[in-house]
Design a protein around this motif. Structure first.
Motif, PDB file in Angstrom:
ATOM      1  N   LYS A 212       0.968  -1.151   0.048  1.00  0.00           N
ATOM      2  CA  LYS A 212       0.031  -0.095   0.078  1.00  0.00           C
ATOM      3  C   LYS A 212       0.841   1.198   0.013  1.00  0.00           C
ATOM      4  O   LYS A 212       0.594   2.145  -0.719  1.00  0.00           O
ATOM      5  CB  LYS A 212      -0.947   0.018   1.333  1.00  0.00           C
ATOM      6  N   VAL A 213       1.732   1.184   0.741  1.00  0.00           N
ATOM      7  CA  VAL A 213       2.679   2.624   1.093  1.00  0.00           C
ATOM      8  C   VAL A 213       3.764   2.501  -0.281  1.00  0.00           C
ATOM      9  O   VAL A 213       3.731   3.661  -0.804  1.00  0.00           O
ATOM     10  CB  VAL A 213       3.394   2.512   2.470  1.00  0.00           C
TER      11      VAL A 213
ATOM     12  N   GLY B 274       5.601   8.688  -8.047  1.00  0.00           N
ATOM     13  CA  GLY B 274       6.806   9.017  -8.582  1.00  0.00           C
ATOM     14  C   GLY B 274       6.752   8.947 -10.181  1.00  0.00           C
ATOM     15  O   GLY B 274       7.457   9.553 -10.903  1.00  0.00           O
ATOM     16  N   LEU B 275       5.788   8.097 -10.671  1.00  0.00           N
ATOM     17  CA  LEU B 275       5.445   7.743 -12.079  1.00  0.00           C
ATOM     18  C   LEU B 275       4.635   9.012 -12.491  1.00  0.00           C
ATOM     19  O   LEU B 275       4.448   9.197 -13.581  1.00  0.00           O
ATOM     20  CB  LEU B 275       4.623   6.504 -12.221  1.00  0.00           C
ATOM     21  N   GLY B 276       3.947   9.842 -11.686  1.00  0.00           N
ATOM     22  CA  GLY B 276       3.311  11.098 -12.073  1.00  0.00           C
ATOM     23  C   GLY B 276       1.893  11.172 -11.799  1.00  0.00           C
ATOM     24  O   GLY B 276       1.154  11.881 -11.979  1.00  0.00           O
ATOM     25  N   LEU B 277       1.608  10.013 -10.967  1.00  0.00           N
ATOM     26  CA  LEU B 277       0.139  10.052 -10.747  1.00  0.00           C
ATOM     27  C   LEU B 277      -0.086  10.806  -9.342  1.00  0.00           C
ATOM     28  O   LEU B 277       0.466  11.019  -8.352  1.00  0.00           O
ATOM     29  CB  LEU B 277      -0.394   8.662 -10.168  1.00  0.00           C
ATOM     30  N   TYR B 278      -1.369  11.663  -9.142  1.00  0.00           N
ATOM     31  CA  TYR B 278      -1.751  12.434  -8.129  1.00  0.00           C
ATOM     32  C   TYR B 278      -2.763  11.332  -7.485  1.00  0.00           C
ATOM     33  O   TYR B 278      -3.056  10.127  -7.811  1.00  0.00           O
ATOM     34  CB  TYR B 278      -2.609  13.470  -8.532  1.00  0.00           C
ATOM     35  N   HIS B 279      -3.390  11.672  -6.513  1.00  0.00           N
ATOM     36  CA  HIS B 279      -4.433  10.849  -5.656  1.00  0.00           C
ATOM     37  C   HIS B 279      -5.642  10.688  -6.339  1.00  0.00           C
ATOM     38  O   HIS B 279      -5.965  11.554  -7.463  1.00  0.00           O
ATOM     39  CB  HIS B 279      -4.749  11.693  -4.301  1.00  0.00           C
ATOM     40  N   SER B 280      -6.267   9.368  -6.037  1.00  0.00           N
ATOM     41  CA  SER B 280      -7.540   9.148  -6.689  1.00  0.00           C
ATOM     42  C   SER B 280      -8.706   9.569  -5.903  1.00  0.00           C
ATOM     43  O   SER B 280      -8.670   9.315  -4.388  1.00  0.00           O
ATOM     44  CB  SER B 280      -7.470   7.661  -6.988  1.00  0.00           C
ATOM     45  N   HIS B 281      -9.306  10.498  -5.937  1.00  0.00           N
ATOM     46  CA  HIS B 281     -10.655  11.389  -5.216  1.00  0.00           C
ATOM     47  C   HIS B 281     -11.740  10.590  -5.302  1.00  0.00           C
ATOM     48  O   HIS B 281     -11.946   9.651  -6.150  1.00  0.00           O
ATOM     49  CB  HIS B 281     -10.744  12.594  -5.370  1.00  0.00           C
ATOM     50  N   SER B 282     -12.650  10.991  -4.542  1.00  0.00           N
ATOM     51  CA  SER B 282     -14.124  10.483  -4.587  1.00  0.00           C
ATOM     52  C   SER B 282     -15.035  11.730  -4.739  1.00  0.00           C
ATOM     53  O   SER B 282     -14.640  12.832  -4.219  1.00  0.00           O
ATOM     54  CB  SER B 282     -14.831   9.563  -3.618  1.00  0.00           C
ATOM     55  N   LEU B 283     -15.948  11.364  -5.398  1.00  0.00           N
ATOM     56  CA  LEU B 283     -17.003  12.886  -5.575  1.00  0.00           C
ATOM     57  C   LEU B 283     -18.431  12.479  -5.294  1.00  0.00           C
ATOM     58  O   LEU B 283     -19.038  11.400  -5.508  1.00  0.00           O
ATOM     59  CB  LEU B 283     -16.990  13.202  -7.145  1.00  0.00           C
TER      60      LEU B 283
ATOM     61  N   ASP C 278     -10.981   7.699  -3.199  1.00  0.00           N
ATOM     62  CA  ASP C 278     -11.449   6.474  -4.123  1.00  0.00           C
ATOM     63  C   ASP C 278     -11.009   5.306  -3.556  1.00  0.00           C
ATOM     64  O   ASP C 278      -9.543   4.752  -3.232  1.00  0.00           O
ATOM     65  CB  ASP C 278     -10.724   6.575  -5.336  1.00  0.00           C
ATOM     66  N   THR C 279     -11.740   4.526  -2.821  1.00  0.00           N
ATOM     67  CA  THR C 279     -11.622   3.192  -1.966  1.00  0.00           C
ATOM     68  C   THR C 279     -11.256   2.027  -2.923  1.00  0.00           C
ATOM     69  O   THR C 279     -11.216   0.951  -2.405  1.00  0.00           O
ATOM     70  CB  THR C 279     -12.964   2.893  -1.161  1.00  0.00           C
ATOM     71  N   LEU C 280     -11.111   2.251  -4.229  1.00  0.00           N
ATOM     72  CA  LEU C 280     -10.760   1.266  -4.985  1.00  0.00           C
ATOM     73  C   LEU C 280      -9.620   1.397  -5.777  1.00  0.00           C
ATOM     74  O   LEU C 280      -9.347   0.681  -6.968  1.00  0.00           O
ATOM     75  CB  LEU C 280     -11.984   0.908  -6.054  1.00  0.00           C
ATOM     76  N   ASP C 281      -8.599   1.934  -5.376  1.00  0.00           N
ATOM     77  CA  ASP C 281      -7.354   2.562  -6.252  1.00  0.00           C
ATOM     78  C   ASP C 281      -6.239   2.671  -5.121  1.00  0.00           C
ATOM     79  O   ASP C 281      -6.629   3.381  -3.874  1.00  0.00           O
ATOM     80  CB  ASP C 281      -7.757   3.914  -6.861  1.00  0.00           C
ATOM     81  N   ILE C 282      -5.092   2.109  -5.685  1.00  0.00           N
ATOM     82  CA  ILE C 282      -3.795   2.238  -4.431  1.00  0.00           C
ATOM     83  C   ILE C 282      -3.636   4.009  -4.281  1.00  0.00           C
ATOM     84  O   ILE C 282      -3.134   4.169  -3.250  1.00  0.00           O
ATOM     85  CB  ILE C 282      -2.860   1.651  -4.909  1.00  0.00           C
ATOM     86  N   MET C 283      -4.181   4.545  -5.433  1.00  0.00           N
ATOM     87  CA  MET C 283      -3.495   6.059  -5.269  1.00  0.00           C
ATOM     88  C   MET C 283      -4.635   6.853  -4.472  1.00  0.00           C
ATOM     89  O   MET C 283      -4.696   8.081  -3.980  1.00  0.00           O
ATOM     90  CB  MET C 283      -3.596   6.826  -6.548  1.00  0.00           C
ATOM     91  N   GLY C 284      -5.764   5.968  -3.802  1.00  0.00           N
ATOM     92  CA  GLY C 284      -6.840   6.568  -2.853  1.00  0.00           C
ATOM     93  C   GLY C 284      -6.570   5.972  -1.449  1.00  0.00           C
ATOM     94  O   GLY C 284      -5.387   5.835  -1.205  1.00  0.00           O
ATOM     95  N   ASN C 285      -7.474   5.480  -0.956  1.00  0.00           N
ATOM     96  CA  ASN C 285      -7.446   4.679   0.343  1.00  0.00           C
ATOM     97  C   ASN C 285      -8.736   3.614   0.346  1.00  0.00           C
ATOM     98  O   ASN C 285      -9.661   4.024  -0.248  1.00  0.00           O
ATOM     99  CB  ASN C 285      -7.538   5.853   1.395  1.00  0.00           C
TER     100      ASN C 285
END
Length: 183
Positions: free
Chosen positions: A32-33, A41-50, A69-76
């Motif tokens: 996860k971490v 590092g690859l250029g991705l930002y966080h994955s949000h929810s709306l 975004d509870t379904l993406d490693i860039m979320g939580n």
């Protein structure tokens, strides 16, 4: 990475892209971490929810959650697979010999393979939305990095909806397809 130090309140920290990019891991050497920070590092930002109240999506009046975004490693909160839009940004979908994303221009029936499978079948549908935003429809199954989705029947028996606006890298949002219900 370095051994855990309490002087740092964070588990991981990273540049977003860059040449070179830098990532620091504060003693938490887990998928996860490390996966999250390497995504930065690859250029991705966080994955949000709306959340748009009683609607699935609206161009105004919605609230977002940074790590929502509870379904993406860039979320939580787990080490799930990346969303189709994040993979497309990295060139892991819809580029060269990579699995395609089907761009939808009209009503119809479209084939959709789970994002997690290793094959050449379409992994998402991309539908043009308002103000340059695209809607992504994807199937998520309890396979590989997503194996812990096993108990989430709301995800496994339907589709997952995201939005992303090309040219705006910090714009990946999970939409609640059942407003008023659970994510």
């Amino acid at each position: 990475g370095f051994p855990k130090t309490n002087a740092c309140s964070w588990l991981g920290l990273s540049d977003v892209g860059g040449t070179p990019s830098n990532s620091w891991i504060n003693g938490s050497y887990n998928l996860k971490v490390v996966g999250h920070e390497l995504g930065h590092g690859l250029g991705l930002y966080h994955s949000h929810s709306l959340s748009c109240g009683s609607m699935v999506y609206s161009v105004s009046g919605c609230s977002s959650t940074e790590y929502g975004d509870t379904l993406d490693i860039m979320g939580n909160p787990a080490s799930y697979d990346l969303t189709a839009s994040q993979k497309e940004r990295l060139g892991w979908l819809n580029y060269g010999a990579q699995p395609p994303i089907t761009t939808v221009w009209s009503d119809g029936t479209y084939a959709l393979a789970p994002v997690e499978t290793q094959d050449s079948l379409p992994k998402a549908l991309k539908i043009a939305g308002p103000n340059g935003t695209n809607f992504y429809v994807e199937s998520r199954q309890a396979i590989g990095d997503d194996s812990s989705l096993a108990g989430r029947t709301n995800v496994l028996t339907g589709v997952v909806l995201h939005t992303y606006t090309p040219g705006t890298p910090n714009s990946s949002y999970l939409l609640n397809a059942t407003p008023g219900g659970s994510w």
